[in-house]
Enzyme design. Structure first.
Site, PDB file in Angstrom:
ATOM      1  N   GLN A  55      66.715 -17.163  -0.313  1.00 16.97           N
ATOM      2  CA  GLN A  55      68.113 -16.732  -0.358  1.00 16.97           C
ATOM      3  C   GLN A  55      68.923 -17.541   0.646  1.00 16.97           C
ATOM      4  OE1 GLN A  55      70.055 -14.943   2.018  1.00 16.97           O
ATOM      5  NE2 GLN A  55      71.752 -14.402   0.692  1.00 16.97           N
ATOM      6  N   SER A  56      70.121 -17.967   0.244  1.00 17.54           N
ATOM      7  CA  SER A  56      71.026 -18.728   1.094  1.00 17.54           C
ATOM      8  C   SER A  56      70.326 -19.997   1.592  1.00 17.54           C
ATOM      9  CB  SER A  56      71.512 -17.843   2.242  1.00 17.54           C
ATOM     10  OG  SER A  56      72.616 -18.416   2.903  1.00 17.54           O
ATOM     11  N   MET A  57      70.165 -20.194   2.907  1.00 16.07           N
ATOM     12  CA  MET A  57      69.455 -21.383   3.367  1.00 16.07           C
ATOM     13  C   MET A  57      68.035 -21.410   2.818  1.00 16.07           C
ATOM     14  SD  MET A  57      68.828 -22.877   7.216  1.00 16.07           S
ATOM     15  CE  MET A  57      67.349 -21.910   7.532  1.00 16.07           C
TER      16      MET A  57
END
Length: 524
Positions: A217-219
């Site tokens: 998730q995200s990075m």
């Protein structure tokens, strides 16, 4: 006697669980533990079988002379048994605070495994979880017991971030693998090393090395994309889950989210400025500095827009720009599941904004005739006096459209399906709406490990979300018995609503407008 008979099923299951034996690996034996000592709240039915192993090294220390180099293999502990009861060290990053009192050290390349397998030859599907920015594999939000309960071997791992993971500099080219004339991407090599360790060793923990899905998730979704796209990981995965991580490759926000990268020239120029800032004249001096000096300095620098420790376009680990990777079909041809949450990427739940502020923001985003065209779709009057709704609708629609367009570009050179979602449920006990990361507890089916006032509705949503994700990990398709059908996005003009409702919803009416605007912007 009645009590003894009642306890026999639990004793039998405990005996069969993998924590009841030492797991043999090429590095040495590993002793795991029950993931739960009592029944957790929620949707778990096999909790008594779930074993967890924490802090297993997949690489050697990255400290001292090994700082800013590719990871080396873990040192064997042959002849002894690794007691995998506690989290391993957390990698340093550009975060100077440590509210959870983790042990931060550069000897941090370790991973954690949850498995409900009852034998080492169970061949269960495997998922590799990459955490988001400013986090760690030890975070309770990423507890893998809920996934393991549904027949998935769940693996989380620590990897270098900030300057430790991404610093590029001309002098570092000497340490780049295979003699490639580049530098940076040490975090990416950590990610690849963890994947290779899983592929080579996960069978001993009941996993199938030929059925590994990467997820983040995200990075952490950037990590999933690195693995999906890189030729260095080809053949090691069967699917990728990219949460809050893809956009249209002409959307300017790409430079601020998971798809960010620097050219080699820009990354190395930043590295030279970094050394000047630290008042060192060589990489040897930089490697000799205390770890805390780099953490403190990096934390201050990354708070400014001019510093960006991120992936380097080296044409080796990262084979091409995101656009060229999609256009030319350089990514692994495996199913992808991706999407966004309602209140992220510019949308802010409960935003207090005036009409003048809204118009100023639109002026900063859209120029010329584009401003009038977007104001036709997203005027202040569209939602009567509620300016924030118009503001948020523009950002939310941009996320939905951008993800859908990414899937269409994927389909130009790849045949595997892409499934996209739109998460709109706000967890209880907070005031940020369906915020960035808010889907994770539900996907992981681990509400038991986060202190929020969960309701029966939340447990029901978690059961359904987890079922979609588990099905995808097992088969490459989120669909299954009892679930609302989820159509592949690159074969339809819908996105799957998940959270407050279930099923395909039409794309925003501004699809053509966003498509036209993106088409006139540079490729990322």
């Amino acid at each position: 006697m009645a009590l003894l008979l009642a306890l026999l099923p639990l004793a039998s299951q405990a005996h069969a669980a993998l924590y009841s034996t030492v797991i043999e690996t090429p590095y040495g034996g590993v002793q795991g533990y029950p993931a739960f000592t009592s029944e957790p709240s929620g949707n778990l039915t096999h909790w008594q079988d779930i074993a967890v192993w924490k802090g297993i090294p997949y690489g050697a220390t990255t400290a001292g002379e090994h700082r800013f180099k590719p990871p080396r293999p873990a040192q064997p502990w042959t002849g002894t048994v690794l007691d995998a009861a506690d989290w391993g060290n957390v990698c340093p990053s550009a975060v100077s605070t440590n509210p959870n009192n983790y042990t931060i050290a550069e000897d941090c390349l370790n991973l954690n495994i949850w498995s409900a397998a009852n034998s080492t030859d169970a061949k269960l599907p495997v998922v590799m979880w990459s955490y988001p920015a400013q986090s760690t594999a030890a975070d309770a939000l990423f507890d893998g017991g809920g996934m393991a309960d549904k027949g998935v071997v769940f693996v989380s791992y620590n990897y270098r971030t900030g300057s430790f993971g991404w610093l590029a500099h001309p002098e570092l080219r000497a340490d780049y693998p295979d003699g490639k004339n580049a530098s940076g991407n040490w975090a990416m090599f950590d990610q690849f090393a963890a994947l290779r360790w899983i592929h080579e060793n996960i069978a001993a923990f009941g996993g199938d090395p030929d059925r590994i899905t990467v997820m983040g998730q995200s990075m952490g979704s950037a990590a999933s994309q690195h693995i999906l796209n890189s030729p260095l990981t080809r053949g090691l995965i069967v699917g990728a889950i990219i949460e809050s991580g893809v956009r249209d490759v002409q959307d300017p926000i790409c430079d601020e989210v998971a798809e960010a990268y620097l050219t080699l020239a820009d990354a190395e120029a930043q590295g030279e400025r970094y050394m000047e800032y630290l008042n060192v004249s060589s990489v040897a001096e930089l490697r000799a500095l205390p770890m805390d000096d780099l953490i403190t300095v990096s934390a201050g620098l990354t708070a400014t827009a001019e510093w960006q420790f991120t992936a380097t376009l080296d044409y080796y680990a990262m084979p091409a720009t995101y656009y060229d990777t999609l256009r030319d079909g350089l990514a692994a041809d495996v199913p992808v599941l991706t999407g966004n949450t309602k209140d992220e990427n510019g949308a802010v739940f409960g935003l207090n904004i005036t009409a003048a502020e809204y118009l100023a923001d639109m002026n900063a985003t859209f120029s010329g005739s584009w401003l009038d065209r977007f104001l036709d779709y997203y005027p202040v009057s569209r939602y009567e006096a509620d300016t924030r709704a118009s503001f948020n609708a523009q950002w939310t629609d941009r996320s939905i459209v951008g993800t859908w367009l990414w899937a269409q570009l994927w389909a130009t050179a790849r045949s595997s399906p892409v499934y996209t979602y739109f998460w709109d449920h706000a967890p209880p006990g907070q005031d940020q709406g369906a915020y960035h990361e808010s889907e994770i507890n539900y996907v992981m089916n681990n509400l038991y490990d986060t202190d929020l006032p969960w309701t029966h509705a939340d447990y029901a949503i978690a059961a359904q979300m987890n079922a979609y994700w588990v099905n995808f990990i097992k088969t490459g398709d989120p669909n299954g018995d009892g679930l609302v059908e989820w159509a592949a996005t690159n074969a339809s003009e819908t996105v799957q609503q998940v959270g407050n409702g279930w099923g395909g919803i039409p794309l925003p009416s501004s699809l053509d407008l966003f498509t036209a605007w993106f088409s006139g912007l540079p490729y990322f």
